[in-house]
Write a protein that holds these residues in place. Structure first.
Motif, mmCIF file in Angstrom:
data_model
loop_
_atom_site.group_PDB
_atom_site.id
_atom_site.type_symbol
_atom_site.label_atom_id
_atom_site.label_comp_id
_atom_site.label_asym_id
_atom_site.label_seq_id
_atom_site.Cartn_x
_atom_site.Cartn_y
_atom_site.Cartn_z
ATOM 1 N N UNK A 105 -19.138 -12.276 -3.407
ATOM 2 C CA UNK A 105 -18.950 -12.366 -1.962
ATOM 3 C C UNK A 105 -18.697 -10.978 -1.371
ATOM 4 N N UNK A 106 -19.039 -10.842 -0.119
ATOM 5 C CA UNK A 106 -18.788 -9.600 0.602
ATOM 6 C C UNK A 106 -17.453 -9.746 1.333
ATOM 7 N N UNK A 107 -16.564 -8.791 1.116
ATOM 8 C CA UNK A 107 -15.240 -8.805 1.726
ATOM 9 C C UNK A 107 -15.238 -7.807 2.881
ATOM 10 N N UNK A 108 -14.707 -8.195 4.019
ATOM 11 C CA UNK A 108 -14.619 -7.295 5.171
ATOM 12 C C UNK A 108 -13.470 -6.310 4.954
ATOM 13 N N UNK A 109 -13.795 -5.015 4.906
ATOM 14 C CA UNK A 109 -12.794 -3.978 4.685
ATOM 15 C C UNK A 109 -12.869 -2.985 5.833
ATOM 16 N N UNK A 110 -11.739 -2.778 6.505
ATOM 17 C CA UNK A 110 -11.659 -1.806 7.589
ATOM 18 C C UNK A 110 -10.582 -0.791 7.265
ATOM 19 N N UNK A 111 -10.714 0.385 7.858
ATOM 20 C CA UNK A 111 -9.704 1.420 7.672
ATOM 21 C C UNK A 111 -8.372 0.938 8.233
ATOM 22 N N UNK A 112 -7.314 1.250 7.525
ATOM 23 C CA UNK A 112 -5.978 0.786 7.914
ATOM 24 C C UNK A 112 -5.583 1.337 9.275
ATOM 25 N N UNK A 113 -4.774 0.612 10.021
ATOM 26 C CA UNK A 113 -4.317 1.121 11.319
ATOM 27 C C UNK A 113 -3.327 2.274 11.128
ATOM 28 N N UNK A 114 -3.384 3.223 12.045
ATOM 29 C CA UNK A 114 -2.510 4.393 11.976
ATOM 30 C C UNK A 114 -1.504 4.313 13.102
ATOM 31 N N UNK A 115 -0.239 4.437 12.747
ATOM 32 C CA UNK A 115 0.825 4.405 13.754
ATOM 33 C C UNK A 115 1.230 5.829 14.083
#
Length: 129
Positions: free
Chosen positions: A115-125
């Protein structure tokens, strides 16, 4: 009367296999370990670590996907735009292998594509100082 055979007397404490030492020196986490770290409860702990003076950047600037610490927020943001980070995100899109998938590949069941997993760059605070 023969000479006595000396073995490795001039090594000055050097290790025998230098190549293996260099390979393991820069070893990072495997993709399946990073998938475990990306679970929300583990990710929250890694992104909100206590100050640790032994780690780069006092453990405050951490890239979850690459498992790397950075000195400051600027270098972390530069890393997010880098080729290395984008390649790692692409590698993490594919779900990690399981024992069931290995058995199916060996002929003990029908093949199901990963399966393809949706991966996004982590949010930056941003910190306001």
């Amino acid at each position: 009367m023969g000479k006595s055979k000396q073995t490795r007397s001039h090594n000055n404490g050097k290790k025998k296999n230098i190549a293996k030492t260099w390979k393991t020196k820069r070893r990072t986490k495997d993709l399946d370990q990073i998938h475990v770290d990306m679970k929300p409860e583990t990710a929250a702990k890694l992104l909100q670590q206590d100050v640790d003076y032994d780690v780069t950047g006092c453990a405050q600037h951490y890239c979850l996907h690459c498992a790397r610490y950075f000195v400051d927020m600027r270098s972390l943001k530069e890393h997010f735009r880098s080729k290395v980070h984008k390649k790692r995100l692409k590698q993490l899109r594919e779900e990690p292998y399981t024992q069931a998938e290995a058995e199916r590949a060996a002929g003990m069941g029908s093949y199901i594509p990963p399966k393809i997993v949706e991966v996004k760059t982590q949010p930056v605070e941003e910190e306001m100082n």
